[in-house]
Design a protein around this motif. Structure first.
Motif, short mmCIF file in Angstrom:
data_model
loop_
_atom_site.label_atom_id
_atom_site.label_comp_id
_atom_site.label_asym_id
_atom_site.label_seq_id
_atom_site.Cartn_x
_atom_site.Cartn_y
_atom_site.Cartn_z
N ALA A 89 0.72 -1.12 0.04
CA ALA A 89 0.00 -0.07 0.05
C ALA A 89 1.00 1.08 0.10
CB ALA A 89 -0.80 0.08 1.28
N THR A 90 0.52 1.97 -0.68
CA THR A 90 1.25 3.44 -1.08
C THR A 90 0.48 4.66 -0.66
OG1 THR A 90 2.45 2.33 -2.77
CG2 THR A 90 2.69 4.54 -2.76
N GLN A 91 1.41 5.73 0.00
CA GLN A 91 0.74 7.01 -0.01
C GLN A 91 1.43 7.72 -1.13
OE1 GLN A 91 1.41 8.28 4.08
NE2 GLN A 91 -0.82 7.41 4.79
N VAL A 92 0.53 8.96 -1.68
CA VAL A 92 0.78 9.81 -2.48
C VAL A 92 0.45 11.14 -2.16
CG1 VAL A 92 0.99 10.58 -4.98
CG2 VAL A 92 0.65 8.08 -4.32
N VAL A 93 1.58 12.01 -1.94
CA VAL A 93 1.25 13.49 -1.59
C VAL A 93 0.27 14.13 -2.71
CG1 VAL A 93 2.14 15.65 -1.16
CG2 VAL A 93 3.22 13.78 -0.26
N LEU A 94 -0.65 14.77 -2.31
CA LEU A 94 -1.52 15.68 -3.18
C LEU A 94 -0.59 16.48 -4.00
CD1 LEU A 94 -4.56 16.43 -4.03
CD2 LEU A 94 -4.33 18.23 -2.10
N ARG A 108 -4.32 13.22 -6.98
CA ARG A 108 -5.15 14.60 -7.85
C ARG A 108 -6.04 15.23 -6.53
NH1 ARG A 108 -6.91 13.13 -13.92
NH2 ARG A 108 -6.63 15.47 -14.15
N VAL A 109 -6.79 14.30 -5.98
CA VAL A 109 -7.46 15.04 -4.91
C VAL A 109 -7.49 13.86 -3.72
CG1 VAL A 109 -9.14 15.77 -6.34
CG2 VAL A 109 -9.44 13.46 -5.64
N LEU A 110 -7.76 14.50 -2.39
CA LEU A 110 -7.41 13.51 -1.40
C LEU A 110 -8.58 12.28 -1.46
CD1 LEU A 110 -7.48 16.12 1.35
CD2 LEU A 110 -5.47 15.11 0.38
N GLY A 111 -8.18 11.13 -1.18
CA GLY A 111 -9.11 10.09 -1.17
C GLY A 111 -8.20 8.71 -1.46
N THR A 112 -8.82 7.64 -1.64
CA THR A 112 -8.20 6.39 -2.03
C THR A 112 -8.63 6.07 -3.30
OG1 THR A 112 -9.69 5.06 -0.67
CG2 THR A 112 -8.00 6.08 0.60
N GLU A 120 -4.13 0.34 -14.00
CA GLU A 120 -5.60 0.90 -14.27
C GLU A 120 -5.95 1.35 -12.61
OE1 GLU A 120 -10.19 -0.29 -15.46
OE2 GLU A 120 -8.44 -1.50 -15.74
N SER A 121 -6.44 2.70 -12.35
CA SER A 121 -6.94 3.06 -11.25
C SER A 121 -8.45 3.03 -10.96
CB SER A 121 -6.49 4.64 -11.16
OG SER A 121 -6.98 5.25 -9.85
N SER A 122 -8.66 2.68 -9.85
CA SER A 122 -10.34 2.24 -9.81
C SER A 122 -10.99 3.77 -9.78
CB SER A 122 -10.66 1.69 -8.44
OG SER A 122 -10.13 2.47 -7.29
N ALA A 123 -10.03 5.03 -9.35
CA ALA A 123 -10.72 6.21 -9.35
C ALA A 123 -9.64 7.12 -9.88
CB ALA A 123 -11.03 6.43 -7.78
N PRO A 124 -9.78 7.26 -11.06
CA PRO A 124 -8.75 8.03 -11.75
C PRO A 124 -8.72 9.57 -11.41
CG PRO A 124 -9.95 6.69 -13.30
CD PRO A 124 -10.55 6.71 -12.22
N GLU A 125 -9.90 10.06 -10.89
CA GLU A 125 -10.02 11.31 -10.45
C GLU A 125 -9.34 11.71 -9.04
OE1 GLU A 125 -13.52 9.04 -8.39
OE2 GLU A 125 -12.52 9.15 -10.45
N VAL A 126 -8.97 10.48 -8.65
CA VAL A 126 -8.02 10.45 -7.13
C VAL A 126 -6.77 10.26 -7.52
CG1 VAL A 126 -7.97 9.56 -4.99
CG2 VAL A 126 -10.29 9.81 -5.90
N ASP A 173 -3.55 -0.87 -2.69
CA ASP A 173 -4.24 0.58 -2.44
C ASP A 173 -3.09 1.54 -2.48
OD1 ASP A 173 -6.68 -0.94 -1.65
OD2 ASP A 173 -5.83 -1.34 0.26
N VAL A 174 -3.90 2.81 -2.80
CA VAL A 174 -3.06 4.00 -2.93
C VAL A 174 -3.90 5.17 -2.05
CG1 VAL A 174 -2.20 5.76 -4.37
CG2 VAL A 174 -1.87 3.40 -4.94
N GLU A 175 -3.23 5.82 -1.10
CA GLU A 175 -4.14 6.85 -0.65
C GLU A 175 -3.39 8.40 -0.85
OE1 GLU A 175 -5.04 8.57 3.95
OE2 GLU A 175 -3.65 6.88 3.64
N VAL A 176 -4.25 9.15 -1.15
CA VAL A 176 -3.65 10.74 -1.74
C VAL A 176 -3.74 11.39 -0.17
CG1 VAL A 176 -3.90 12.79 -2.90
CG2 VAL A 176 -4.30 10.40 -3.76
N VAL A 177 -2.76 11.86 0.34
CA VAL A 177 -2.85 12.51 1.67
C VAL A 177 -2.29 14.07 1.39
CG1 VAL A 177 -2.09 10.50 2.87
CG2 VAL A 177 -0.14 12.04 1.99
#
Length: 239
Positions: free
Chosen positions: A155-160, A204-208, A183-189, A224-228
């Protein structure tokens, strides 16, 4: 009845299994003429002689275009009857056979197999003859083992507003250069793209989101990828 009629009856008997003949003193049994005092005896035919194989169909190797064999060169009928040809292969899945007239066409289905082809000739009376020969399919390209996951992608965190990268060659085992896609399950994130073996993740926006990586449509991994949010300047200055 004259001698000419008798000869015609004898010739006809060679083609028939049993034919009544009303002729005193004539008995044809197993091809021999015997004088008899019987009246109304039968003429026993000589019977059908089946086709015979001639020559030998030699072992052949196929290329990408296949091969054709004229089966009429390898069978004949002792009585001059027309022959019907057919063929089968063992094992049945290894070659594709078709017969048109006396022409047998052979095409390969699988690389690197040796198969037995059995060609058959049949006469109108049902007599048959066979020839068996070997056919070698082309060796084909060297087959390498398919890719498979080796080390799980954590699982990875990506800075906004920033991007992170992952080298996918560290997470899959493969024997030659492969095609990676993601492929991303939420390309807007999380937006994703791949260049050779490098996967890039952009927040791109906060979320997972869940990201799925596929190699040659064969092996996959999902993580999993989380945008922080970006750390505040004060937090960055804090010792």
């Amino acid at each position: 009845m004259n001698d000419e009629f008798i000869q015609r009856a004898i010739d006809l008997s060679a083609r028939l299994v049993r034919r009544p003949v009303r002729r005193r003193g004539l008995l044809l049994a197993s091809g021999s003429l015997v004088v008899s005092g019987l009246v109304g005896c039968s003429v026993l035919g000589l019977g059908n002689r089946p086709p015979v194989a001639i020559g030998e169909i030699r072992t052949m190797s196929l290329d990408g275009t296949g091969r054709q064999v004229d089966l009429s060169r390898y069978f004949r009928d002792p009585e001059g009857d027309s022959l019907t040809y057919n063929a089968r292969v063992e094992p049945s899945h290894s070659l594709r056979l078709s017969v048109s007239g006396s022409t047998l066409t052979i095409r390969f289905v699988r690389f690197g197999e040796t198969s037995a082809v059995i060609a058959t000739a049949a006469d109108p009376q049902g007599g048959t003859a066979e020839q068996r020969f070997a056919v070698q399919s082309p060796a084909g390209p060297q087959l390498l083992p398919p890719p498979f996951p080796s080390v799980p992608i954590p699982a990875t965190q990506v800075v906004l507003g920033r991007a992170a990268t992952i080298d996918l060659s560290n997470h899959f085992t493969y024997g030659q250069p492969r095609y990676f896609r993601a492929e991303s399950s939420a390309p807007e994130v999380v937006r994703v793209w791949v260049s050779q073996t490098i996967l890039s993740l952009e927040g791109r926006v906060l979320g997972t989101a869940q990201v799925t990586v596929t190699v040659d449509d064969w092996a996959t991994q999902t993580f999993d990828v989380e945008v922080v949010p970006a750390p505040s300047p004060d937090a960055m200055r804090r010792p």
